[in-house]
Motif scaffolding. Sequence first.
Motif, PDB file in Angstrom:
ATOM      1  N   ASN A 188       0.834  -1.216   0.000  1.00 46.51           N
ATOM      2  CA  ASN A 188       0.000   0.000   0.000  1.00 46.51           C
ATOM      3  C   ASN A 188       0.865   1.260   0.000  1.00 46.51           C
ATOM      4  O   ASN A 188       0.518   2.260  -0.654  1.00 46.51           O
ATOM      5  N   ARG A 210       2.072   1.678  -3.510  1.00 51.21           N
ATOM      6  CA  ARG A 210       1.003   2.218  -4.359  1.00 51.21           C
ATOM      7  C   ARG A 210       0.817   3.715  -4.107  1.00 51.21           C
ATOM      8  O   ARG A 210       0.626   4.499  -5.048  1.00 51.21           O
ATOM      9  N   SER A 267      -5.668   0.384  -5.640  1.00 53.47           N
ATOM     10  CA  SER A 267      -6.003  -1.037  -5.714  1.00 53.47           C
ATOM     11  C   SER A 267      -7.317  -1.267  -6.451  1.00 53.47           C
ATOM     12  O   SER A 267      -7.530  -2.336  -7.036  1.00 53.47           O
ATOM     13  N   THR A 290      -3.686  -6.466  -7.575  1.00 55.03           N
ATOM     14  CA  THR A 290      -3.798  -7.479  -6.538  1.00 55.03           C
ATOM     15  C   THR A 290      -4.430  -8.739  -7.126  1.00 55.03           C
ATOM     16  O   THR A 290      -5.511  -8.681  -7.719  1.00 55.03           O
ATOM     17  N   TYR A 294       0.648 -10.336  -6.099  1.00 54.20           N
ATOM     18  CA  TYR A 294       0.543  -9.085  -6.848  1.00 54.20           C
ATOM     19  C   TYR A 294       1.200  -9.261  -8.218  1.00 54.20           C
ATOM     20  O   TYR A 294       2.056 -10.127  -8.423  1.00 54.20           O
TER      21      TYR A 294
END
Length: 214
Positions: free
Chosen positions: A97, A100, A107, A115, A121
């Motif tokens: 996270n 990202r 996501s 994901t 991933y």
Amino acid sequence: MSPEVISMREPDEPTTSERVLLSSGRYVLFGPFRIDQQRQEVTRNGSRLKLQGKVYQVLLTLLEKPGEVVTREELRMRLWPADTHVNYDANVNTTVNKLRQALGDSSDQPLYIETIPRKGYCLLVQPEVSDKSPHSQLAHSQSSADSAQESSRRAGGLVFSRSDIAIVLGVIGLILAGMLLGAGITRLWISHAVPVFPYPLATSFPHSSATALF
């Protein structure tokens, strides 16, 4: 895979086949991002991103297998030694996270990291690896474009700027003014050069004098 095999493998040393892509060059490019592997620096459009060590390792792990599923177990072995007692799932989720967030990804609508439920991933883009700095390539491209533009100018003739056109028009105006002035001076000179007789060509005699002659 038995616990003994996991404990014997170094978490920070992936297999040779996994590192073939990244070991072929210093710089890794994907989207607007550039990775300098020697300096371990990630930039986006020239601006440096602050990635923590584990976040950076997750990014490299995904880049090593673009388009393939990177399992949570692979990330766990890459990030933590086998004897580390942590909540692996929670820490993997948190680290991904953070990555990202640094990449500006989501996501729900992923651009870079997807994901794969109950597996891991996947990197959605294909990175490019090069030994040359993107800045030097950009400078070379700009130099080539300038050379092509200069060649087209030479082939197509002279190209005048607005200032050049103004100068040419000014010179033409001065030439025309000089011509008009010269014509006026010439006309004036011609008018003064015509001979002026002090006496008229024909003499008129008085009527009485003409009668006396006969």
